[in-house]
Scaffold this motif. Sequence first.
Motif, PDB file in Angstrom:
ATOM      1  N   GLU A 384      -7.197 -60.442   7.089  1.00 47.84           N
ATOM      2  CA  GLU A 384      -6.596 -61.058   8.274  1.00 47.84           C
ATOM      3  C   GLU A 384      -6.319 -62.531   7.994  1.00 47.84           C
ATOM      4  N   GLY A 385      -5.167 -62.990   8.421  1.00 50.66           N
ATOM      5  CA  GLY A 385      -4.794 -64.392   8.199  1.00 50.66           C
ATOM      6  C   GLY A 385      -4.051 -64.605   6.902  1.00 50.66           C
ATOM      7  N   ALA A 386      -3.753 -63.479   6.187  1.00 53.71           N
ATOM      8  CA  ALA A 386      -3.029 -63.628   4.923  1.00 53.71           C
ATOM      9  C   ALA A 386      -1.579 -63.965   5.152  1.00 53.71           C
ATOM     10  N   GLY A 387      -1.082 -63.650   6.324  1.00 51.45           N
ATOM     11  CA  GLY A 387       0.317 -63.908   6.616  1.00 51.45           C
ATOM     12  C   GLY A 387       1.211 -63.069   5.749  1.00 51.45           C
ATOM     13  N   GLY A 388       2.289 -63.620   5.289  1.00 54.14           N
ATOM     14  CA  GLY A 388       3.211 -62.854   4.456  1.00 54.14           C
ATOM     15  C   GLY A 388       2.972 -63.048   2.982  1.00 54.14           C
ATOM     16  N   SER A 389       1.961 -63.829   2.592  1.00 56.95           N
ATOM     17  CA  SER A 389       1.734 -64.099   1.175  1.00 56.95           C
ATOM     18  C   SER A 389       0.845 -63.030   0.572  1.00 56.95           C
ATOM     19  N   GLY A 390       1.124 -62.703  -0.692  1.00 57.55           N
ATOM     20  CA  GLY A 390       0.298 -61.746  -1.404  1.00 57.55           C
ATOM     21  C   GLY A 390       0.710 -60.310  -1.135  1.00 57.55           C
ATOM     22  N   ALA A 391       0.392 -59.484  -2.131  1.00 53.34           N
ATOM     23  CA  ALA A 391       0.732 -58.059  -2.014  1.00 53.34           C
ATOM     24  C   ALA A 391      -0.502 -57.208  -1.807  1.00 53.34           C
ATOM     25  N   GLY A 392      -1.674 -57.805  -1.694  1.00 56.72           N
ATOM     26  CA  GLY A 392      -2.889 -57.031  -1.482  1.00 56.72           C
ATOM     27  C   GLY A 392      -3.353 -56.302  -2.730  1.00 56.72           C
ATOM     28  N   LEU A 393      -3.072 -56.859  -3.921  1.00 58.80           N
ATOM     29  CA  LEU A 393      -3.441 -56.205  -5.177  1.00 58.80           C
ATOM     30  C   LEU A 393      -4.579 -56.915  -5.894  1.00 58.80           C
ATOM     31  N   GLY A 394      -4.856 -58.170  -5.537  1.00 57.79           N
ATOM     32  CA  GLY A 394      -5.843 -58.957  -6.279  1.00 57.79           C
ATOM     33  C   GLY A 394      -7.217 -58.322  -6.296  1.00 57.79           C
ATOM     34  N   LEU A 395      -7.765 -57.981  -5.132  1.00 61.57           N
ATOM     35  CA  LEU A 395      -9.112 -57.400  -5.076  1.00 61.57           C
ATOM     36  C   LEU A 395      -9.146 -56.003  -5.678  1.00 61.57           C
ATOM     37  N   ALA A 396      -8.029 -55.276  -5.579  1.00 60.85           N
ATOM     38  CA  ALA A 396      -7.977 -53.956  -6.218  1.00 60.85           C
ATOM     39  C   ALA A 396      -8.083 -54.092  -7.731  1.00 60.85           C
ATOM     40  N   ILE A 397      -7.420 -55.104  -8.298  1.00 62.22           N
ATOM     41  CA  ILE A 397      -7.522 -55.348  -9.733  1.00 62.22           C
ATOM     42  C   ILE A 397      -8.947 -55.754 -10.105  1.00 62.22           C
ATOM     43  N   VAL A 398      -9.568 -56.588  -9.277  1.00 64.25           N
ATOM     44  CA  VAL A 398     -10.949 -57.001  -9.531  1.00 64.25           C
ATOM     45  C   VAL A 398     -11.872 -55.790  -9.542  1.00 64.25           C
ATOM     46  N   ARG A 399     -11.712 -54.876  -8.585  1.00 61.91           N
ATOM     47  CA  ARG A 399     -12.561 -53.684  -8.520  1.00 61.91           C
ATOM     48  C   ARG A 399     -12.402 -52.832  -9.783  1.00 61.91           C
ATOM     49  N   ARG A 400     -11.165 -52.648 -10.230  1.00 61.66           N
ATOM     50  CA  ARG A 400     -10.936 -51.823 -11.421  1.00 61.66           C
ATOM     51  C   ARG A 400     -11.512 -52.480 -12.671  1.00 61.66           C
ATOM     52  N   LEU A 401     -11.365 -53.798 -12.799  1.00 62.66           N
ATOM     53  CA  LEU A 401     -11.946 -54.486 -13.951  1.00 62.66           C
ATOM     54  C   LEU A 401     -13.478 -54.369 -13.946  1.00 62.66           C
ATOM     55  N   CYS A 402     -14.082 -54.515 -12.794  1.00 65.28           N
ATOM     56  CA  CYS A 402     -15.545 -54.414 -12.712  1.00 65.28           C
ATOM     57  C   CYS A 402     -16.014 -52.991 -13.026  1.00 65.28           C
ATOM     58  N   GLU A 403     -15.290 -51.988 -12.548  1.00 64.60           N
ATOM     59  CA  GLU A 403     -15.650 -50.612 -12.876  1.00 64.60           C
ATOM     60  C   GLU A 403     -15.534 -50.358 -14.367  1.00 64.60           C
ATOM     61  N   LEU A 404     -14.534 -50.980 -15.018  1.00 64.16           N
ATOM     62  CA  LEU A 404     -14.338 -50.783 -16.451  1.00 64.16           C
ATOM     63  C   LEU A 404     -15.522 -51.332 -17.241  1.00 64.16           C
ATOM     64  N   TYR A 405     -16.131 -52.410 -16.761  1.00 60.21           N
ATOM     65  CA  TYR A 405     -17.239 -53.033 -17.481  1.00 60.21           C
ATOM     66  C   TYR A 405     -18.603 -52.737 -16.860  1.00 60.21           C
ATOM     67  N   GLY A 406     -18.648 -51.833 -15.890  1.00 58.80           N
ATOM     68  CA  GLY A 406     -19.932 -51.456 -15.310  1.00 58.80           C
ATOM     69  C   GLY A 406     -20.515 -52.475 -14.365  1.00 58.80           C
ATOM     70  N   TRP A 407     -19.686 -53.335 -13.790  1.00 59.24           N
ATOM     71  CA  TRP A 407     -20.162 -54.304 -12.819  1.00 59.24           C
ATOM     72  C   TRP A 407     -19.947 -53.773 -11.411  1.00 59.24           C
ATOM     73  N   ASN A 408     -20.628 -54.410 -10.480  1.00 63.51           N
ATOM     74  CA  ASN A 408     -20.507 -54.009  -9.078  1.00 63.51           C
ATOM     75  C   ASN A 408     -19.996 -55.197  -8.263  1.00 63.51           C
ATOM     76  N   VAL A 409     -18.803 -55.063  -7.678  1.00 64.15           N
ATOM     77  CA  VAL A 409     -18.225 -56.126  -6.871  1.00 64.15           C
ATOM     78  C   VAL A 409     -18.250 -55.701  -5.409  1.00 64.15           C
ATOM     79  N   SER A 410     -18.538 -56.637  -4.530  1.00 68.81           N
ATOM     80  CA  SER A 410     -18.627 -56.317  -3.100  1.00 68.81           C
ATOM     81  C   SER A 410     -18.337 -57.561  -2.279  1.00 68.81           C
ATOM     82  N   MET A 411     -18.043 -57.311  -0.996  1.00 74.05           N
ATOM     83  CA  MET A 411     -17.843 -58.399  -0.038  1.00 74.05           C
ATOM     84  C   MET A 411     -18.599 -58.060   1.229  1.00 74.05           C
ATOM     85  N   ARG A 412     -19.080 -59.097   1.887  1.00 73.64           N
ATOM     86  CA  ARG A 412     -19.797 -58.900   3.140  1.00 73.64           C
ATOM     87  C   ARG A 412     -19.670 -60.159   3.982  1.00 73.64           C
TER      88      ARG A 412
END
Length: 431
Positions: A384-412
């Motif tokens: 929320e508050g992103a406006g029209g900027s960004g495609a919503g892919l950044g965190l998805a890429i972060v999740r895939r990179l972390c899964e590739l290296y066995g890391w756990n990424v989260s937000m709260r």
Amino acid sequence: MQSRRKLRFRLIVSFALFGFGLSALFAVASLYVRAKVENQLVNASLQSDINQAIESKHANPEQPYQSQLMEAWFWSDRTIYKARLDWQNLGNGVYDMQDVEKNGDLRRYKLAVARKYGLVGFLTYDISREDLGKRQLITSLVASVVLFSLLSLAIGLWLSRKVLKPVTELARRLRDFRKVGRAEPLAAHFADDEVGELAQALDEYAERLTAIVERDREFNSDVSHELRTPLAVISSTTELLQGSPDLTDKLRERLKRIERASRQATELIEALLLLSRAERRGPTRGETTEVAKVASDVIESQRPQLRDKPVEVELVEKQSISVNAPASVLSVALTNLIGNAIKYTLEGCVTVRVEKGRIDVIDTGPGIKPEDAERLFQRGVRGEGAGGSGAGLGLAIVRRLCELYGWNVSMRPRTDTNGAIASIVFEREDR
């Protein structure tokens, strides 16, 4: 393996149930037919014998009836009272009767009755021994049912191994392909049957998949080369320009921004190539990557976003951490997390905290809803508050990179104040 065992178990059970059902049906049908035919034959014989006995008694009243299996009595209409009370009112026909003998045993017999020429004839036939024969037949049939059921079970075991042998061999070869990574044709090892058709279909699918993978690999290599070349030119050119003595401070700052953007683009390309190949690669020469150092570089690269914003960014290193991953991968992940924290924080502070086995990015922005914490890592989802900027892919890429290296990424969301906490836990990778 579990699915194959289930298939074999179903095959064995099917054969066993089929054998039991067929033999049990045969046994019941045999008993029914025997009882039906025997009853009809005995009734017909008794009726014929009593009719013949009446005829003989009428023709020769003085000649007694003789039989080793049956007993006969004859009375006239006037002397019928001498007969047993339960016989006296019976009409022509054959009846199933039973008596209790003196020793208490139950005696079953058939009674044939014929009334003709003023005579009443009774003929009895003891069927107790027939009951003994029936019990013996039932015992034999039960034994046959058990025997045929066991035979069906044995045949089911043998056939399950015979029938599933090609399927087992196909599964074994597929497991071997997965282990050694080769693509030897399967169809040549199987007969021209249903399993052979399946092997042929798998071969064709493997060929198409291999072709797709090769095209994807070639495309990735081409993209990597074509993009890295101009980025290398940009990086070297900016480095040369920064060495010029006549540069103004403003122009030098802009060149530094171009250099940082070029480096970030190179790191992003490398990370995306790793994701496209699902390839996990460590740093060269067995070196490790310092998490705090990468975080510091990322913070410096994101400072242009802080222009005209009352936001402070601080790095807190409680414990030094090294991870077995390229600096480019960690940089891409932290750039998205720290960049988002700075982007959404209008005032306050963004804290990057490095401690044992993890790194946390804490901001004082608007925060997130607890139910949206996991959804933000999906492709195309923006906060929320992103406006029209960004495609919503950044965190998805972060999740895939972390899964590739066995890391756990989260937000709260934060519980003490407004804001959110993004965390990367380095499972099994921290040192």
